[in-house]
Structures are given as C-alpha cells and as structure tokens.
Design a protein around this motif. Structure first.
Motif, PDB file in Angstrom:
ATOM      1  N   ASN A  65      33.489  42.439  40.551  1.00  0.00           N
ATOM      2  CA  ASN A  65      34.278  43.343  39.717  1.00  0.00           C
ATOM      3  C   ASN A  65      35.025  42.615  38.611  1.00  0.00           C
ATOM      4  OD1 ASN A  65      33.807  45.780  41.386  1.00  0.00           O
ATOM      5  ND2 ASN A  65      34.891  44.593  42.919  1.00  0.00           N
ATOM      6  N   THR A  66      34.819  43.047  37.368  1.00  0.00           N
ATOM      7  CA  THR A  66      35.571  42.458  36.275  1.00  0.00           C
ATOM      8  C   THR A  66      37.040  42.859  36.379  1.00  0.00           C
ATOM      9  OG1 THR A  66      35.079  44.333  34.828  1.00  0.00           O
ATOM     10  CG2 THR A  66      33.603  42.424  34.691  1.00  0.00           C
ATOM     11  N   GLY A  67      37.904  41.962  35.956  1.00  0.00           N
ATOM     12  CA  GLY A  67      39.337  42.215  35.994  1.00  0.00           C
ATOM     13  C   GLY A  67      39.981  41.931  37.336  1.00  0.00           C
ATOM     14  N   GLN A  68      39.174  41.628  38.354  1.00  0.00           N
ATOM     15  CA  GLN A  68      39.743  41.296  39.666  1.00  0.00           C
ATOM     16  C   GLN A  68      39.786  39.783  39.822  1.00  0.00           C
ATOM     17  OE1 GLN A  68      38.243  43.353  43.078  1.00  0.00           O
ATOM     18  NE2 GLN A  68      38.433  45.350  42.107  1.00  0.00           N
ATOM     19  N   PHE A  69      40.976  39.296  40.182  1.00  0.00           N
ATOM     20  CA  PHE A  69      41.204  37.870  40.361  1.00  0.00           C
ATOM     21  C   PHE A  69      41.851  37.628  41.711  1.00  0.00           C
ATOM     22  CE2 PHE A  69      40.587  38.097  35.884  1.00  0.00           C
ATOM     23  CZ  PHE A  69      40.152  36.847  35.498  1.00  0.00           C
ATOM     24  N   THR A  85      44.331  34.125  50.509  1.00  0.00           N
ATOM     25  CA  THR A  85      44.038  34.753  49.228  1.00  0.00           C
ATOM     26  C   THR A  85      45.040  35.872  48.945  1.00  0.00           C
ATOM     27  OG1 THR A  85      42.474  36.352  50.180  1.00  0.00           O
ATOM     28  CG2 THR A  85      41.580  34.235  49.445  1.00  0.00           C
ATOM     29  N   THR A  86      45.353  36.035  47.659  1.00  0.00           N
ATOM     30  CA  THR A  86      46.203  37.129  47.192  1.00  0.00           C
ATOM     31  C   THR A  86      45.515  37.778  46.003  1.00  0.00           C
ATOM     32  OG1 THR A  86      48.174  35.883  47.845  1.00  0.00           O
ATOM     33  CG2 THR A  86      48.510  37.791  46.420  1.00  0.00           C
ATOM     34  N   ARG A  87      45.245  39.058  46.134  1.00  0.00           N
ATOM     35  CA  ARG A  87      44.531  39.811  45.104  1.00  0.00           C
ATOM     36  C   ARG A  87      45.483  40.183  43.968  1.00  0.00           C
ATOM     37  NH1 ARG A  87      41.119  44.061  48.080  1.00  0.00           N
ATOM     38  NH2 ARG A  87      43.157  44.939  48.497  1.00  0.00           N
ATOM     39  N   ASN A  88      44.989  40.196  42.739  1.00  0.00           N
ATOM     40  CA  ASN A  88      45.881  40.412  41.603  1.00  0.00           C
ATOM     41  C   ASN A  88      46.418  41.827  41.495  1.00  0.00           C
ATOM     42  OD1 ASN A  88      43.277  41.366  40.711  1.00  0.00           O
ATOM     43  ND2 ASN A  88      43.833  41.011  38.579  1.00  0.00           N
ATOM     44  N   TYR A  89      45.582  42.850  41.652  1.00  0.00           N
ATOM     45  CA  TYR A  89      46.018  44.185  41.276  1.00  0.00           C
ATOM     46  C   TYR A  89      46.932  44.857  42.306  1.00  0.00           C
ATOM     47  CZ  TYR A  89      42.120  45.922  44.144  1.00  0.00           C
ATOM     48  OH  TYR A  89      41.246  46.172  45.168  1.00  0.00           O
ATOM     49  N   ASP A  90      46.891  44.437  43.578  1.00  0.00           N
ATOM     50  CA  ASP A  90      47.784  45.053  44.563  1.00  0.00           C
ATOM     51  C   ASP A  90      48.496  44.026  45.441  1.00  0.00           C
ATOM     52  OD1 ASP A  90      45.708  44.135  46.125  1.00  0.00           O
ATOM     53  OD2 ASP A  90      45.233  46.078  47.022  1.00  0.00           O
ATOM     54  N   LYS A  91      48.266  42.746  45.167  1.00  0.00           N
ATOM     55  CA  LYS A  91      48.889  41.629  45.890  1.00  0.00           C
ATOM     56  C   LYS A  91      48.554  41.629  47.383  1.00  0.00           C
ATOM     57  CE  LYS A  91      52.630  41.238  42.574  1.00  0.00           C
ATOM     58  NZ  LYS A  91      54.056  41.331  42.339  1.00  0.00           N
ATOM     59  N   ALA A  92      47.447  42.272  47.753  1.00  0.00           N
ATOM     60  CA  ALA A  92      46.999  42.246  49.146  1.00  0.00           C
ATOM     61  C   ALA A  92      46.608  40.815  49.508  1.00  0.00           C
ATOM     62  CB  ALA A  92      45.814  43.189  49.343  1.00  0.00           C
ATOM     63  N   THR A  93      46.950  40.411  50.732  1.00  0.00           N
ATOM     64  CA  THR A  93      46.666  39.050  51.177  1.00  0.00           C
ATOM     65  C   THR A  93      45.661  39.058  52.317  1.00  0.00           C
ATOM     66  OG1 THR A  93      48.494  39.066  52.760  1.00  0.00           O
ATOM     67  CG2 THR A  93      48.974  38.255  50.524  1.00  0.00           C
ATOM     68  N   GLU A  94      45.001  37.914  52.483  1.00  0.00           N
ATOM     69  CA  GLU A  94      44.060  37.747  53.585  1.00  0.00           C
ATOM     70  C   GLU A  94      44.003  36.271  53.958  1.00  0.00           C
ATOM     71  OE1 GLU A  94      39.591  39.173  54.903  1.00  0.00           O
ATOM     72  OE2 GLU A  94      39.999  38.915  52.773  1.00  0.00           O
ATOM     73  N   ASP A  95      43.878  36.003  55.240  1.00  0.00           N
ATOM     74  CA  ASP A  95      43.719  34.641  55.758  1.00  0.00           C
ATOM     75  C   ASP A  95      42.264  34.516  56.219  1.00  0.00           C
ATOM     76  OD1 ASP A  95      43.615  32.302  57.303  1.00  0.00           O
ATOM     77  OD2 ASP A  95      45.586  32.619  58.173  1.00  0.00           O
ATOM     78  N   ILE A  96      41.508  33.661  55.540  1.00  0.00           N
ATOM     79  CA  ILE A  96      40.094  33.462  55.860  1.00  0.00           C
ATOM     80  C   ILE A  96      39.949  32.121  56.560  1.00  0.00           C
ATOM     81  CG2 ILE A  96      37.760  33.286  54.927  1.00  0.00           C
ATOM     82  CD1 ILE A  96      38.870  34.736  52.394  1.00  0.00           C
ATOM     83  N   SER A  97      39.495  32.133  57.804  1.00  0.00           N
ATOM     84  CA  SER A  97      39.279  30.896  58.555  1.00  0.00           C
ATOM     85  C   SER A  97      37.873  30.380  58.296  1.00  0.00           C
ATOM     86  CB  SER A  97      39.448  31.150  60.059  1.00  0.00           C
ATOM     87  OG  SER A  97      40.740  31.612  60.334  1.00  0.00           O
ATOM     88  N   LEU A  98      37.768  29.110  57.931  1.00  0.00           N
ATOM     89  CA  LEU A  98      36.461  28.482  57.681  1.00  0.00           C
ATOM     90  C   LEU A  98      36.066  27.717  58.937  1.00  0.00           C
ATOM     91  CD1 LEU A  98      37.058  27.187  54.037  1.00  0.00           C
ATOM     92  CD2 LEU A  98      36.284  29.440  54.800  1.00  0.00           C
ATOM     93  N   THR A  99      35.338  28.374  59.832  1.00  0.00           N
ATOM     94  CA  THR A  99      35.132  27.844  61.177  1.00  0.00           C
ATOM     95  C   THR A  99      33.742  27.277  61.441  1.00  0.00           C
ATOM     96  OG1 THR A  99      34.551  30.071  61.939  1.00  0.00           O
ATOM     97  CG2 THR A  99      36.854  29.396  62.172  1.00  0.00           C
ATOM     98  N   THR A 100      32.778  27.512  60.543  1.00  0.00           N
ATOM     99  CA  THR A 100      31.440  26.983  60.807  1.00  0.00           C
ATOM    100  C   THR A 100      31.421  25.474  60.568  1.00  0.00           C
ATOM    101  OG1 THR A 100      30.597  27.276  58.566  1.00  0.00           O
ATOM    102  CG2 THR A 100      30.414  29.166  60.076  1.00  0.00           C
ATOM    103  N   LYS A 101      30.446  24.812  61.159  1.00  0.00           N
ATOM    104  CA  LYS A 101      30.337  23.359  60.985  1.00  0.00           C
ATOM    105  C   LYS A 101      30.136  22.992  59.525  1.00  0.00           C
ATOM    106  CE  LYS A 101      27.799  19.260  62.535  1.00  0.00           C
ATOM    107  NZ  LYS A 101      28.791  18.449  61.859  1.00  0.00           N
ATOM    108  N   ARG A 102      29.290  23.752  58.859  1.00  0.00           N
ATOM    109  CA  ARG A 102      29.034  23.472  57.439  1.00  0.00           C
ATOM    110  C   ARG A 102      30.322  23.570  56.616  1.00  0.00           C
ATOM    111  NH1 ARG A 102      24.640  27.054  54.519  1.00  0.00           N
ATOM    112  NH2 ARG A 102      26.235  28.599  54.930  1.00  0.00           N
ATOM    113  N   GLU A 103      31.133  24.576  56.911  1.00  0.00           N
ATOM    114  CA  GLU A 103      32.395  24.734  56.178  1.00  0.00           C
ATOM    115  C   GLU A 103      33.391  23.636  56.520  1.00  0.00           C
ATOM    116  OE1 GLU A 103      32.926  29.480  55.484  1.00  0.00           O
ATOM    117  OE2 GLU A 103      33.017  28.778  57.551  1.00  0.00           O
TER     118      GLU A 103
END
Length: 198
Positions: A65-69, A85-103
């Motif tokens: 989506n354009t305009g989404q940061f 992560t914090t989204r620009n248009y509504d400041k929603a946050t998320e915690d993404i765990s990078l749990t795979t071996k590759r990550e």
C-alpha cells in the motif's frame, strides 16, 4: 548496490561514433550520485521474509500500500530477536518474533539507534527507507538519541530536539527550520523478501 555490465564495444570513442560511451558515462555517474545519497554513518542491514510472517502481520500487509510506512525497531529478548513495528496512520504496534533458524542466523542492524522507517511513497509509489533518527540533529549534535515520532496523522515524522517535521513520502523538511532531508538507506522488495542496507 552497483551493477557492472560487461559489453564489447566495436567502435572506439575517438572515431566520433561513440554515443554509446557518452550514454554509458552519464548512466555511470547517475548511479554514483544515487549510491552517494545512501547514508553510511551507521550500518544498516535488514532482511524480512514475508512468507514466514504472512497477513495479518502488519509489516507484511503494509508493503502493498502506498502511503503506509512502518517504524521498525529491533531488540533481543531471551536470545530471540524481536521487531517492534509502529504503523504510521494509526500508530498500531506489533511485536514480531524472528524464531526460525534462518532468521536467527541473519544479522540485523538498523542504523544509528536500532530504528528504521520503511514504506511506499504516495507521491512516487517507490519504496523508501529512512534512518530513524533526525538527520539534522545527528549532524549538528552528535550522539544517537534523536528519535523521530509520527505526527500529522502519520504523514510526517517529528523530532522533539530541533522541532523539525519531515514529510514521510519524500523525507524533506516540512516544518521548522530548514535543513537536510532524512538520511536514506537502500531498500528493495521482491514480493517475498524485504531488504534494507547501506
């Protein structure tokens, strides 16, 4: 990232038929200018595999989506890397765990203070990646504690130290004392893998 093209040129430049050389030199210098605009003051190396984090992951969803940061910060907890992560248009946050071996085997550095901002410009549709610290304060005061925050319904990034605001779609100063635009990093998305680097 500079790409080199190997070709055979059958016409020497001095014969007057070397317009291909002229075009090549213009292209080469244009690439150098683009390469020189990438901020190198702090290391940036980020890889995110959207196939491992499908929707409703907000980072994955924002890439179409354009305009989404997204403001992306990284931390370590219990030996696991997290992306906050914090989204620009509504400041929603998320915690993404990078749990795979590759990550977990992939290094991750996000600029001056472990924060970058990635999204697609609503002006051009191109992906942009910014340093998460105020460029003018990094230049003027040293140190690395000049975080940018979302303002103007997510269309601008503000610095509490110098009171400048930057347009998120092109990185230029939108309000406050003039100055340099936001520092940028290379960014690419191939439909599955999001990368940012310098």
């Amino acid at each position: 990232m500079r790409k080199f093209v190997h070709s055979r040129l059958s016409t020497p430049l001095h014969t007057g038929r070397g317009w291909g050389w002229v075009f090549f030199l213009i292209l080469l210098f244009s690439c150098d200018d683009a390469e020189n605009s990438v901020y190198r003051g702090y290391s940036c190396y980020f890889i995110f595999d959207t196939t491992l984090h499908p929707a409703p992951c907000q980072l994955t969803m924002s890439l179409g989506n354009t305009g989404q940061f997204m403001m992306i910060k990284t931390t370590m907890s219990g030996g696991v890397r997290h992306l906050l992560t914090t989204r620009n248009y509504d400041k929603a946050t998320e915690d993404i765990s990078l749990t795979t071996k590759r990550e977990s085997d992939t290094r991750c550095q996000l600029g001056a203070n472990n924060t970058i901002i990635i999204g697609r410009s609503s002006y051009t549709g191109l992906f942009m990646c910014y340093e998460g610290q105020c460029a003018n304060c990094l230049d003027n005061y040293g140190g690395t504690n000049y975080p940018l925050t979302w303002s103007a319904n997510g269309q601008q990034l503000s610095c509490a130290r110098c009171h400048r605001t930057y347009d998120v779609n092109n990185g230029v100063v939108a309000q406050g004392e003039g100055g340099r635009q936001l520092f940028t990093y290379n960014v690419a998305f191939d439909g599955s893998i999001l990368r940012a680097w310098n």
